[in-house]
Scaffold this motif. Structure first.
Motif, PDB file in Angstrom:
ATOM      1  N   THR A 107       0.816  -1.199   0.000  1.00  0.00           N
ATOM      2  CA  THR A 107       0.000   0.000   0.000  1.00  0.00           C
ATOM      3  C   THR A 107       0.857   1.259   0.000  1.00  0.00           C
ATOM      4  OG1 THR A 107      -1.738   1.209   1.157  1.00  0.00           O
ATOM      5  CG2 THR A 107      -0.220  -0.037   2.531  1.00  0.00           C
ATOM      6  N   ASP A 108       0.347   2.277  -0.634  1.00  0.00           N
ATOM      7  CA  ASP A 108       0.947   3.609  -0.590  1.00  0.00           C
ATOM      8  C   ASP A 108       0.113   4.549   0.279  1.00  0.00           C
ATOM      9  OD1 ASP A 108       3.361   3.717  -2.303  1.00  0.00           O
ATOM     10  OD2 ASP A 108       1.988   2.978  -3.832  1.00  0.00           O
ATOM     11  N   ALA A 109      -0.780   4.001   1.072  1.00  0.00           N
ATOM     12  CA  ALA A 109      -1.694   4.820   1.867  1.00  0.00           C
ATOM     13  C   ALA A 109      -1.006   5.632   2.950  1.00  0.00           C
ATOM     14  CB  ALA A 109      -2.786   3.950   2.492  1.00  0.00           C
ATOM     15  N   ALA A 110       0.191   5.244   3.376  1.00  0.00           N
ATOM     16  CA  ALA A 110       0.874   6.015   4.417  1.00  0.00           C
ATOM     17  C   ALA A 110       1.104   7.450   3.960  1.00  0.00           C
ATOM     18  CB  ALA A 110       2.199   5.360   4.792  1.00  0.00           C
ATOM     19  N   ALA A 112      -2.406   2.832   6.465  1.00  0.00           N
ATOM     20  CA  ALA A 112      -1.503   1.908   5.778  1.00  0.00           C
ATOM     21  C   ALA A 112      -1.416   0.572   6.518  1.00  0.00           C
ATOM     22  CB  ALA A 112      -0.124   2.526   5.627  1.00  0.00           C
ATOM     23  N   ARG A 117       3.853  -1.786   3.382  1.00  0.00           N
ATOM     24  CA  ARG A 117       3.594  -0.415   2.983  1.00  0.00           C
ATOM     25  C   ARG A 117       4.845   0.179   2.392  1.00  0.00           C
ATOM     26  NH1 ARG A 117       5.626   3.631   5.973  1.00  0.00           N
ATOM     27  NH2 ARG A 117       6.638   3.050   7.889  1.00  0.00           N
TER      28      ARG A 117
END
Length: 102
Positions: free
Chosen positions: A72-75, A83, A100
């Motif tokens: 994931t790139d949600a961080a 993330a 992440r």
């Protein structure tokens, strides 16, 4: 999710050993660049679940299944908590590895 399932099935039939599923919107950007965006949590998890389903459906046995990894790139876009939530959701959906981008 349909694209992920079709892609994994094709790669598995071609004999690939593994694939990395990501949660960025298309077109994807390098993980360290500005302006990247991710799909919502449900869509990201659905991608991973579809990929895992395809891996299992195309395998002759559990040992033959293509390895599905997810990241994931949600961080960068939603914070560390999101993330980590996504990484766990990806594991719960069946990804062999999840993580992440820093």
């Amino acid at each position: 999710a349909v694209n992920a399932k079709r892609t994994v099935a094709g790669y598995a039939r071609a004999g690939l050993a593994g694939i990395m599923i990501e949660d960025q919107v298309s077109p994807k950007r390098c993980g360290h660049t500005q302006g990247k965006a991710v799909v919502d949590r449900a869509a990201a998890t659905a991608r991973v679940r579809a990929a895992v389903d395809a891996a299992r459906e195309t395998a002759g046995s559990a040992d033959d299944a293509i390895v599905v990894m997810a990241r994931t790139d949600a961080a960068a876009t939603h914070g560390l908590d999101e993330a980590l939530y996504r990484a766990q959701a990806f594991r719960d959906a069946g990804a062999a590895r999840s993580g992440r981008d820093p």
